[in-house]
Design an enzyme around this catalytic site. Structure first.
Site, PDB file in Angstrom:
ATOM      1  N   GLU B  52     -17.016  74.500   6.040  1.00 13.64           N
ATOM      2  CA  GLU B  52     -16.957  74.641   7.491  1.00 13.64           C
ATOM      3  C   GLU B  52     -17.335  73.299   8.084  1.00 13.64           C
ATOM      4  O   GLU B  52     -18.407  72.777   7.806  1.00 13.64           O
ATOM      5  CB  GLU B  52     -17.973  75.676   7.989  1.00 13.64           C
ATOM      6  CG  GLU B  52     -17.753  77.068   7.447  1.00 13.64           C
ATOM      7  CD  GLU B  52     -18.892  78.011   7.838  1.00 13.64           C
ATOM      8  OE1 GLU B  52     -18.895  79.147   7.349  1.00 13.64           O
ATOM      9  OE2 GLU B  52     -19.783  77.601   8.620  1.00 13.64           O
ATOM     10  N   ASP B  63     -28.042  77.365  17.351  1.00  8.41           N
ATOM     11  CA  ASP B  63     -28.529  76.518  16.278  1.00  8.41           C
ATOM     12  C   ASP B  63     -29.997  76.187  16.438  1.00  8.41           C
ATOM     13  O   ASP B  63     -30.478  75.945  17.541  1.00  8.41           O
ATOM     14  CB  ASP B  63     -27.708  75.227  16.231  1.00  8.41           C
ATOM     15  CG  ASP B  63     -26.317  75.480  15.666  1.00  8.41           C
ATOM     16  OD1 ASP B  63     -26.240  75.963  14.519  1.00  8.41           O
ATOM     17  OD2 ASP B  63     -25.329  75.245  16.377  1.00  8.41           O
TER      18      ASP B  63
END
Ligand code: PLP
Lengths: 410, 270
Positions: B52, B63
Site C-alpha cells: 500500500e 493516523d
C-alpha cells in the site's frame, strides 16, 4: 436552486445530511455506529417534551436567556447613522453563544449513557462552555486546543482547568483549531464506547451541522421577536461572524424565510484575502471534504488543506459549515471578508463608544456592520450577533494597541 | 468483477500455500520521492506480497504520531499526487506485487474521481483504500474504480454491527480491511481479542479475503493474526524503521527489508 428551496418548511438537510451539494458524512467506519447513535438519540430527544423542558429551564436559569437586545447609539453614529442592534450572546453564562449548543449536547450525552466528553476549541469559548457543562453534569472532560491558541487564549485555558477539564495542547500541523479537531477525532475513534464528541460548530458529519444549528436557533428566534417589538419591523440585515459558522447559523436561521432581510456572514480576512494569510473560506476556498462533511475548504490543487491565519483564534479555521456553503451558492446569504485590522478597530470602537468589550471574533461582525451601515445609511436597521465578550482577548488587544505602555494605546 | 484481479490472485496464491498474505504500507515521498520508491521496493524485496502506497494528507485524522510524522516530512518535501502516481508506476513496473494506494477522500475528490481512477490504473495500480469514505458516500468512486478495473477495499471496525458488515462487504472488492482495534494507526504491544471476533463476523457476510491491520508490528503478532486472517497489514512499524535510521538511506532500506523478512516468516509460522 429555486427560491422556494429555502422557504419555510423546506427540508434541509435531507436524510443523508445534505444541504444541496454540501454536508454528508465522511467518517471512518469505526465512528459510523457512534454518529448514528447521536443522530437517533437527537431525533428521539426532539420528540420528547421532557428534553425540551429541561433544556429550556437550563437556558433560562443557568445561561440567563433570553439574552438582551441592545441599541448602540454612539456606535451607530460611526455606522453611517444606521440603527445597530446587538444581540447580546456575550452576556450568556461563560461569555459566548457556545453554551447554547453545549447544554443541548450535554443532555444528549446523558441520554446516551456516556460519561466522558471531548471537544475541540479555538478561542477557548467552546472549551470553557463544555468544561462548564461537564462540571454541572459530572462528566469527565478533555479539551483539545492548538498550541498557538493555548498561548493567545491563556485565560480560557486556566478557566477550563479551574472547571476540572484536562486541556491538551495540540502540536501537530498549524497548531490551531483544525488540528485540535483532528486530535479530537483521533481520541473519539479510540474511546467511542464511553465518550461523546461534543462538536462546537455547525460543521462535521451529519447530524452535527443540523443539530448544532438547532441548538443555536434560539438566538435568531429571540432576536427576531425583540427587533420587531423594539422597532416595529424586521431588520434590513443580520450580520454575524463566521468561523465554523454556529453563531451565524443560529441567528440567521429564523430569518431565512424573510426574503427582504439580508443575511451577511463576516469571514476572517487576516492580513487580507489578496495575501496567503487569511481564513476566508467562502471567499477564497473551493468545495471539498474536511472534518467529515463536504463544504468549502481552503485547499491546494492536490486537496491538501491550506493553513489559515487570523488574529482571532475562533475564526482561524480553513473550513466552514455546509449550510453556509449552501446559503452562499443559493445567494440567500452573502459572505464578506474582514481583516484583522478592521476587526481590531471595531473592537476598540465598541469599547469606547458603548462600554462593551467584544470578543475579537464578534468584532469581525461589528466591522461588517460599520461597512454595511455606511452603505445603507440612516434609514437602515442592522442586527448584529455579538457572539462573545472580549476578556479572553485582552492580551492580544494589549499587544495590538500597546495597552501595556504608559500611553495606554492612545 | 468478471476476471480475477491481480490483488485477488495474489491473495488466493497465499491461501493456496496455506498462509496469510503480508501487506506492507509506506507513504510516498517519505523520506523523499526517490527514497520512498526504493523503500516500497524494499518492502517487496523483503517479503511483502502486496504493498500500500500512502498518499500523504495534511489532515491524517486516522493516523497516529508515526505516520503523521512521515506524512509531514513527505508534504514538507513537496510530494504531489503526480509523485505518488509515479511511485506506483515504478514499483508496479518493477515487480509482480499488487500496488494499492491508501489515502483520504479529499485528495482523490479534488484531483477528480474519474481522473484519479484512470491515472492510477494507467500507473499499474491495483486499487485503493479510502478509510474516511464510508460506503454511503462511495458510489461515484466505486463506479470510476470499476470502469478502470481497480479494486475498492473498504474498512470494517470492531464497532461495525453485523447488518452493517454485510453492507460494507457487499460494496468492496479485493479484500476487506478489518481494523484490529478501535483507534488510529500505530504499533501496539498487543493485537487484542477484538480482531479475531471481527474477522469471524466479517467472514459470515462475504467470500472476500479478510486482512487485518492497525497495531501489528512484530513477527509474533503477524503469526498470531495469520492464524485467523487472510492477510496481515503492517504500516507504522516500517515507517518507524525509516525514522530510526535518521537519514541513513542504506540503513533505512536494510531495516525495512529485515522487518519485512521477519514478518514474512511470521505469516508462514504454524
Ligand atoms: C465569541 C465567539 N464567536 C464566534 C466564534 C466562531 O465560531 P462560530 O463560527 O461557530 O460561531 C467563536 C469560536 O470560538 C467564539 O468564541
Amino acid at each position: 436552486m429555486s427560491e422556494k428551496d429555502y422557504l419555510p418548511g423546506a427540508q434541509v438537510p435531507d436524510a443523508r445530511g445534505y444541504f444541496g451539494a454540501y454536508g454528508g458524512r465522511f467518517i471512518p467506519e469505526a465512528l459510523v455506529a457512534a454518529v448514528e447513535q447521536v443522530a437517533e438519540e437527537y431525533e428521539k430527544a426532539k420528540a420528547d417534551p421532557a428534553f425540551a423542558a429541561e433544556l429550556d429551564a437550563l437556558l433560562k436559569d443557568y445561561t440567563g436567556r433570553p439574552s438582551p437586545l441592545t441599541d448602540v447609539h454612539r456606535f451607530s453614529a460611526e455606522a453611517g447613522g444606521a440603527r445597530v442592534l446587538l444581540k447580546r450572546e456575550d452576556l450568556n453564562h461563560t461569555g459566548s453563544h457556545k453554551i447554547n449548543n453545549v447544554l443541548g449536547q450535554a443532555l444528549l450525552t446523558r441520554r446516551m449513557g456516556k460519561t466522558r466528553i471531548i471537544a475541540e476549541t479555538g478561542a477557548g469559548q467552546h472549551g470553557v462552555a463544555t468544561a462548564t457543562a461537564c462540571a454541572l453534569f459530572g462528566f469527565d472532560c478533555t479539551i483539545y486546543m492548538g498550541e498557538v491558541d493555548t498561548e493567545r487564549q491563556a485565560l480560557n485555558v486556566a478557566r477550563m482547568r479551574m472547571l476540572g477539564a484536562e486541556v491538551v495542547a495540540v502540536t501537530s500541523g498549524s497548531r490551531t483549531l483544525k488540528d485540535a479537531i483532528n486530535e479530537a477525532f483521533r481520541d473519539w475513534v479510540a474511546n467511542v464506547d464511553n465518550t461523546h464528541y461534543l462538536f462546537g460548530t455547525v460543521a462535521g458529519p451529519h447530524p452535527f451541522p443540523m443539530m448544532v444549528r438547532d441548538f443555536h436557533r434560539v438566538i435568531g428566534v429571540e432576536a427576531r421577536e425583540q427587533v420587531i417589538e423594539r422597532t416595529g419591523k424586521l431588520p434590513d440585515a443580520v450580520v454575524a461572524c463566521v468561523g465554523g459558522g454556529s453563531n451565524a447559523m443560529g441567528i440567521f436561521h429564523e430569518f431565512i424565510p424573510d426574503a427582504g432581510v439580508r443575511l451577511i456572514g463576516c469571514e476572517a480576512a487576516g492580513e487580507g484575502v489578496e495575501t496567503p494569510r487569511h481564513a476566508a473560506t467562502l471567499t477564497k476556498g473551493e468545495p471539498g471534504v474536511l472534518h467529515g462533511a463536504r463544504s468549502y475548504v481552503l485547499q491546494d490543487e492536490d486537496g491538501q488543506t491550506i493553513e489559515s491565519h487570523s488574529i482571532s483564534a475562533g475564526l482561524d479555521y480553513p473550513g466552514i459549515g455546509p449550510e453556509h456553503a449552501w446559503l452562499k451558492d443559493t445567494g440567500r446569504a452573502e459572505y464578506r471578508p474582514v481583516t484583522d485590522d478592521q476587526a481590531m478597530q471595531a473592537l476598540r470602537l465598541l469599547s469606547r463608544t458603548e462600554g462593551i468589550i467584544p470578543a475579537i471574533e464578534s468584532a469581525h461582525a461589528l466591522a461588517g456592520a460599520l461597512e454595511l451601515g455606511r452603505e445603507l445609511g440612516p434609514e437602515a436597521t442592522i442586527l448584529v450577533s455579538l457572539s462573545g465578550r472580549g476578556d479572553k482577548d485582552m492580551h492580544t488587544a494589549a499587544q495590538y494597541f500597546g495597552l501595556y505602555d504608559d500611553k495606554g494605546g492612545k | 468483477m468478471t476476471v480475477a484481479s491481480k490483488l485477488s490472485e495474489t491473495l488466493a496464491a497465499a491461501k493456496a500455500e496455506g498462509r496469510a498474505a503480508l501487506i506492507g504500507y509506506l507513504p510516498a515521498g517519505f523520506p523523499s520521492v526517490e527514497g520512498g520508491i526504493k523503500a516500497v521496493r524494499a518492502l517487496i524485496d523483503g517479503g511483502c506480497d502486496i504493498v500500500e502506497v500512502g498518499l500523504p494528507h495534511s489532515d491524517p485524522v486516522l493516523d497516529g504520531p508515526t505516520i503523521q510524522t512521515a506524512d509531514d516530512i513527505a508534504l514538507r518535501g513537496g510530494v504531489k499526487i503526480k509523485d505518488v502516481l509515479r511511485t506506483v508506476r515504478e514499483v508496479a513496473s518493477a515487480t509482480d506485487a499488487p500496488v494499492l494506494v491508501m489515502t483520504y477522500w479529499n485528495p482523490v475528490d479534488r484531483y477528480g474521481t474519474a481522473r484519479f481512477a484512470a491515472d492510477l490504473a494507467a500507473a499499474g495500480g491495483a486499487g485503493c483504500i479510502l478509510p474516511d469514505l464510508p460506503v454511503e458516500e462511495s458510489e461515484e468512486w466505486r463506479k470510476a474504480a470499476g470502469e478502470h478495473g481497480l479494486d475498492t477495499v473498504f474498512v470494517v471496525a470492531p464497532s461495525s454491527k453485523d447488518p452493517r458488515l454485510a453492507e460494507v462487504t457487499a460494496a468492496g472488492t479485493g479484500f476487506v480491511y478489518a481494523a484490529a482495534v478501535m483507534g488510529v494507526t500505530g504499533s501496539r504491544a498487543q493485537v487484542g481479542t477484538l480482531a479475531e471476533d471481527l474477522v469471524t463476523r466479517t467472514r459470515a457476510t462475504t467470500d472476500l479475503p479478510v486482512c487485518v491491520g492497525l497495531g501489528v508490528s512484530t513477527a509474533d503478532q503477524a503469526a498470531q493474526v495469520a492464524g485467523f486472517a487472510d492477510g496481515v497489514i503492517v504500516g507504522s512499524a516500517f515507517v518507524q524503521r525509516i525514522l530510526d535510521a535518521a537519514g541513513d538511506e542504506e540503513a533505512a532500506l536494510a531495516a525495512v527489508r529485515t522487518l519485512a523478512g521477519e514478518l514474512a516468516a511470521g505469516v508462514r509460522r504454524r
